[in-house]
Design a protein around this motif. Structure first.
Motif, mmCIF file in Angstrom:
data_model
loop_
_atom_site.group_PDB
_atom_site.id
_atom_site.type_symbol
_atom_site.label_atom_id
_atom_site.label_comp_id
_atom_site.label_asym_id
_atom_site.label_seq_id
_atom_site.Cartn_x
_atom_site.Cartn_y
_atom_site.Cartn_z
ATOM 1 N N ARG A 233 -14.058 -23.311 5.599
ATOM 2 C CA ARG A 233 -14.073 -23.054 7.599
ATOM 3 C C ARG A 233 -12.958 -23.240 8.115
ATOM 4 N NH1 ARG A 233 -20.569 -22.568 9.152
ATOM 5 N NH2 ARG A 233 -20.901 -20.061 8.398
ATOM 6 N N ALA A 234 -13.325 -24.851 7.500
ATOM 7 C CA ALA A 234 -11.808 -25.181 8.016
ATOM 8 C C ALA A 234 -11.282 -25.209 7.811
ATOM 9 C CB ALA A 234 -12.455 -26.485 7.915
ATOM 10 N N GLY A 235 -10.426 -24.498 6.904
ATOM 11 C CA GLY A 235 -9.353 -24.186 6.582
ATOM 12 C C GLY A 235 -8.850 -23.089 7.636
ATOM 13 N N GLY A 236 -9.535 -22.640 7.655
ATOM 14 C CA GLY A 236 -9.060 -21.079 8.392
ATOM 15 C C GLY A 236 -7.764 -21.934 9.547
ATOM 16 N N ILE A 237 -8.467 -22.006 10.569
ATOM 17 C CA ILE A 237 -7.379 -22.324 11.706
ATOM 18 C C ILE A 237 -5.641 -22.675 11.218
ATOM 19 C CG2 ILE A 237 -8.491 -23.862 13.363
ATOM 20 C CD1 ILE A 237 -6.766 -20.802 14.474
ATOM 21 N N THR A 238 -6.349 -23.495 10.200
ATOM 22 C CA THR A 238 -5.260 -24.770 9.526
ATOM 23 C C THR A 238 -3.779 -23.733 8.720
ATOM 24 O OG1 THR A 238 -6.236 -26.080 10.011
ATOM 25 C CG2 THR A 238 -4.438 -26.779 8.521
ATOM 26 N N GLY A 239 -4.567 -22.279 8.279
ATOM 27 C CA GLY A 239 -4.137 -22.406 7.761
ATOM 28 C C GLY A 239 -2.802 -21.109 8.215
ATOM 29 N N GLN A 240 -4.094 -20.299 9.483
ATOM 30 C CA GLN A 240 -3.119 -19.481 10.898
ATOM 31 C C GLN A 240 -1.721 -20.091 11.160
ATOM 32 O OE1 GLN A 240 -5.963 -17.042 13.000
ATOM 33 N NE2 GLN A 240 -7.653 -17.891 11.770
ATOM 34 N N VAL A 241 -2.365 -21.733 11.235
ATOM 35 C CA VAL A 241 -0.902 -21.676 11.890
ATOM 36 C C VAL A 241 0.033 -22.332 11.244
ATOM 37 C CG1 VAL A 241 -0.834 -23.971 13.088
ATOM 38 C CG2 VAL A 241 -2.219 -23.528 13.326
ATOM 39 N N LEU A 242 -0.516 -22.612 10.073
ATOM 40 C CA LEU A 242 0.726 -23.044 9.083
ATOM 41 C C LEU A 242 1.595 -21.793 8.858
ATOM 42 C CD1 LEU A 242 -1.034 -25.644 6.381
ATOM 43 C CD2 LEU A 242 1.546 -25.638 8.078
ATOM 44 N N SER A 243 0.829 -20.099 8.371
ATOM 45 C CA SER A 243 1.242 -19.853 8.462
ATOM 46 C C SER A 243 2.458 -18.351 8.944
ATOM 47 C CB SER A 243 0.227 -18.215 8.083
ATOM 48 O OG SER A 243 0.663 -16.618 7.693
ATOM 49 N N GLN A 244 2.006 -18.789 10.541
ATOM 50 C CA GLN A 244 2.667 -18.826 11.756
ATOM 51 C C GLN A 244 3.557 -19.249 11.836
ATOM 52 O OE1 GLN A 244 1.582 -16.342 13.339
ATOM 53 N NE2 GLN A 244 3.723 -16.036 14.744
ATOM 54 N N LEU A 245 4.079 -20.883 11.867
ATOM 55 C CA LEU A 245 5.090 -21.586 11.717
ATOM 56 C C LEU A 245 5.796 -20.294 10.495
ATOM 57 C CD1 LEU A 245 3.626 -24.816 12.315
ATOM 58 C CD2 LEU A 245 5.201 -24.216 14.123
ATOM 59 N N ARG A 246 5.082 -20.495 9.310
ATOM 60 C CA ARG A 246 6.623 -20.401 8.446
ATOM 61 C C ARG A 246 7.536 -18.406 8.889
ATOM 62 N NH1 ARG A 246 1.687 -21.991 4.984
ATOM 63 N NH2 ARG A 246 2.224 -23.681 4.153
ATOM 64 N N THR A 247 6.786 -17.879 9.416
ATOM 65 C CA THR A 247 6.780 -16.665 9.276
ATOM 66 C C THR A 247 8.116 -16.725 11.252
ATOM 67 O OG1 THR A 247 4.535 -15.813 9.706
ATOM 68 C CG2 THR A 247 6.309 -14.825 10.943
ATOM 69 N N GLN A 248 7.802 -17.884 11.623
ATOM 70 C CA GLN A 248 9.013 -18.105 12.945
ATOM 71 C C GLN A 248 9.180 -19.170 13.162
ATOM 72 O OE1 GLN A 248 4.992 -17.501 16.521
ATOM 73 N NE2 GLN A 248 6.744 -18.678 16.334
ATOM 74 N N LEU A 249 9.951 -19.756 11.261
ATOM 75 C CA LEU A 249 11.155 -20.759 10.965
ATOM 76 C C LEU A 249 12.262 -19.634 11.157
ATOM 77 C CD1 LEU A 249 10.184 -21.962 7.804
ATOM 78 C CD2 LEU A 249 10.878 -23.286 9.702
ATOM 79 N N ASN A 250 13.875 -19.953 11.165
ATOM 80 C CA ASN A 250 14.736 -19.510 10.805
ATOM 81 C C ASN A 250 14.910 -19.190 12.133
ATOM 82 O OD1 ASN A 250 17.267 -18.651 10.346
ATOM 83 N ND2 ASN A 250 16.121 -17.087 9.007
ATOM 84 N N GLY A 251 15.159 -19.918 13.641
ATOM 85 C CA GLY A 251 15.460 -19.830 14.867
ATOM 86 C C GLY A 251 14.412 -19.467 15.436
ATOM 87 N N GLY A 252 13.073 -19.280 15.030
ATOM 88 C CA GLY A 252 12.136 -18.755 15.687
ATOM 89 C C GLY A 252 11.787 -19.890 16.762
ATOM 90 N N ASP A 253 10.705 -19.820 17.596
ATOM 91 C CA ASP A 253 9.911 -20.819 18.198
ATOM 92 C C ASP A 253 9.022 -21.274 17.706
ATOM 93 O OD1 ASP A 253 8.997 -22.453 20.141
ATOM 94 O OD2 ASP A 253 9.216 -21.000 21.785
ATOM 95 N N LEU A 254 9.078 -22.653 17.310
ATOM 96 C CA LEU A 254 7.905 -23.956 16.427
ATOM 97 C C LEU A 254 7.205 -24.421 17.418
ATOM 98 C CD1 LEU A 254 9.665 -24.954 13.335
ATOM 99 C CD2 LEU A 254 8.863 -23.017 13.530
ATOM 100 N N HIS A 255 6.944 -24.230 19.379
ATOM 101 C CA HIS A 255 6.372 -24.794 20.435
ATOM 102 C C HIS A 255 5.193 -24.507 19.830
ATOM 103 C CE1 HIS A 255 10.344 -26.100 21.813
ATOM 104 N NE2 HIS A 255 10.304 -26.800 21.738
ATOM 105 N N ILE A 256 4.051 -25.211 20.365
ATOM 106 C CA ILE A 256 2.911 -24.650 20.431
ATOM 107 C C ILE A 256 2.509 -24.006 21.158
ATOM 108 C CG2 ILE A 256 2.043 -26.416 21.991
ATOM 109 C CD1 ILE A 256 -0.862 -26.857 20.294
ATOM 110 N N GLU A 257 3.278 -23.198 22.735
ATOM 111 C CA GLU A 257 2.640 -22.648 23.228
ATOM 112 C C GLU A 257 2.923 -20.736 22.667
ATOM 113 O OE1 GLU A 257 3.649 -25.732 25.062
ATOM 114 O OE2 GLU A 257 4.602 -24.706 23.888
#
Length: 340
Positions: A233-257
Motif C-alpha cells: 500500500r505504501a508504494g502506491g502514491i509514491t509509485g504514481q508520483v514517480l511515474s508521473q515525473l518520468r512522463t513529464q520529463l523532457n521539458g515538462g512541468d516537474l513542479h509539485i503543482e
C-alpha cells in the motif's frame, strides 16, 4: 504502479553499518532525507534510493579492505528484525529458508534468492535484481551478503553449519586478504563466480532448529503478512508520483503543482500522502532526474545544455551543481568513469 520501499525498522542495523564506517550519521541522514524520528518504526518507510545512498557511502568510505566480510560475520538472526525471528522459530532449516524466500521483501526487496540441488549439496545463491543500485555492485556488498548468509545459518543452528564451498562474484582478493576469508568460511572459496552463493550438505535441510516455537511462529507469520500488505500500500502514491515525473520529463512541468493536478489532488494532499509513506516530493523528483541523467550521459552524443533543459533546469550550471550533489561528482567526470 508501485515503487520499492523498506520499513524503517531496518534502520538500526543500517546505523550500525554506518557507524562502523565512522560516518557523520546526522549529516548523512539529513542529506538523503531520513528523519531520525522514524528509525526502528515498521509503520514508516525509506526508499531504495535512500538505502543505496546510505550503504554506498558506508562501503566506499570505509578504510577496512574486508569491511563487508567483517560486518556480515557479526550478523545474527536477531539482526533481521521480524524475518529473523520467523526463521528461528521454524521447525527445520528448510522451513526457515522458506520464510526467507517468502518474506525477504521486508528487508532486501532488491535481492533475488535461489536454491538448487548440486549432487548431495544445496546451493543457496543471491543476485541483485535492481541494476541501477550502486552498492550491490561493490565487493563490500558481495562479502556482506555471503558472510551474512553464513552467520545467520550458524546462529539458527547454534553454530552447527558446516559449508562445502562458497562463491563470490568479485575477483580473487590479494593474498594478504584471503586469510580473513578462510578464517571465517573454513571451506573452499571460488571467486569471479556467476553469482554469490553458499553450498552445504542437503542433509542439513531436515535438521530441527533449536528455537522452534510453532504457535509463536504462526503469530509472527500473520504479522509478516500485515507488513507486506503495508509495504504494498505504501508504494502506491509514491509509485504514481514517480511515474508521473518520468512522463513529464523532457521539458515538462516537474513542479509539485503540476504533478498533483495530474493525480487529481491538491499539492498539500499529495505532500501529506507522500509523508505517510516516508517519501518527499523533492527527493522523488531528484531521483527521477538522476536516473534519467545517468542514462543520458552514457550516450556519447549527449548534449549537456539540452539535457539540463530536459530535466527542467534553468541552465547548465544549475544542472551541474545538482548532479554533483546527487552523484558526488560532476557530469563530465561521471562520463569519464563510464568510459573507463
Amino acid at each position: 504502479m508501485t515503487t520499492t520501499l523498506l520499513p524503517a525498522s531496518i534502520l538500526p542495523g543500517l546505523l550500525e553499518v554506518s557507524l562502523r564506517s565512522q560516518l557523520d550519521i546526522q549529516a548523512l541522514f539529513e542529506r538523503i532525507g531520513i528523519d531520525a524520528e522514524i528509525v526502528g518504526r515498521s509503520d514508516c518507510y525509506i526508499s531504495l534510493q535512500q538505502l543505496d545512498e546510505l550503504l554506498f557511502t558506508a562501503f566506499t568510505e570505509s578504510e577496512d579492505p574486508l569491511f563487508g566480510l567483517h560486518v556480515g560475520a557479526d550478523n545474527h538472526y536477531g539482526n533481521l528484525d521480524l524475518l529473523g525471528t520467523l526463521m528461528a522459530t521454524a521447525a527445520t532449516l528448510e522451513q526457515g529458508l522458506g520464510m526467507l524466500f517468502r518474506y525477504k521483501d521486508l528487508i532486501v526487496p532488491y535481492l533475488e534468492f535461489g536454491m538448487e540441488l548440486v549432487g548431495k549439496s544445496v546451493r543457496l545463491s543471491v543476485v541483485s535484481r535492481e541494476p541501477t543500485l550502486r552498492f550491490t555492485a561493490t565487493r563490500e556488498h558481495n562479502d556482506l551478503v555471503v558472510a551474512t548468509m553464513v552467520a545467520i545459518g550458524r546462529s539458527l543452528m547454534a553454530g552447527q553449519f558446516p559449508l562445502d564451498e562458497v562463491h563470490f562474484q568479485h575477483a580473487t582478493p590479494v593474498v594478504a586478504q584471503r586469510q580473513g576469508y578462510h578464517a571465517f568460511f573454513q571451506c573452499p572459496l571460488h571467486f569471479a563466480a556467476p553469482r554469490n552463493a553458499i553450498q552445504f550438505s542437503a542433509m542439513l535441510l531436515a535438521e530441527p532448529l533449536p528455537r522452534a516455537y510453532p504457535k509463536y511462529h504462526e503469530r509472527l507469520r500473520r504479522s509478516a503478512d500485515q507488513r507486506l500488505t503495508g509495504l504494498s500500500r505504501a508504494g502506491g502514491i509514491t509509485g504514481q508520483v514517480l511515474s508521473q515525473l518520468r512522463t513529464q520529463l523532457n521539458g515538462g512541468d516537474l513542479h509539485i503543482e503540476a504533478v498533483a493536478a495530474a493525480l487529481a489532488m491538491t499539492p498539500r494532499t499529495l505532500q501529506r500522502r507522500l509523508l505517510e509513506e516516508g517519501a518527499r516530493f523533492v527527493q522523488l523528483r531528484d531521483q527521477v532526474r538522476l536516473d534519467f541523467a545517468r542514462q543520458a550521459l552514457a550516450a556519447p552524443e549527449c548534449n549537456l545544455p539540452e539535457l539540463a533543459q530536459q530535466l527542467g533546469f534553468a541552465d547548465t550550471a544549475n544542472f551541474y551543481h545538482a548532479f554533483k550533489r546527487w552523484q558526488g561528482c560532476a557530469p563530465g567526470q561521471y562520463r569519464r568513469q563510464l568510459k573507463g
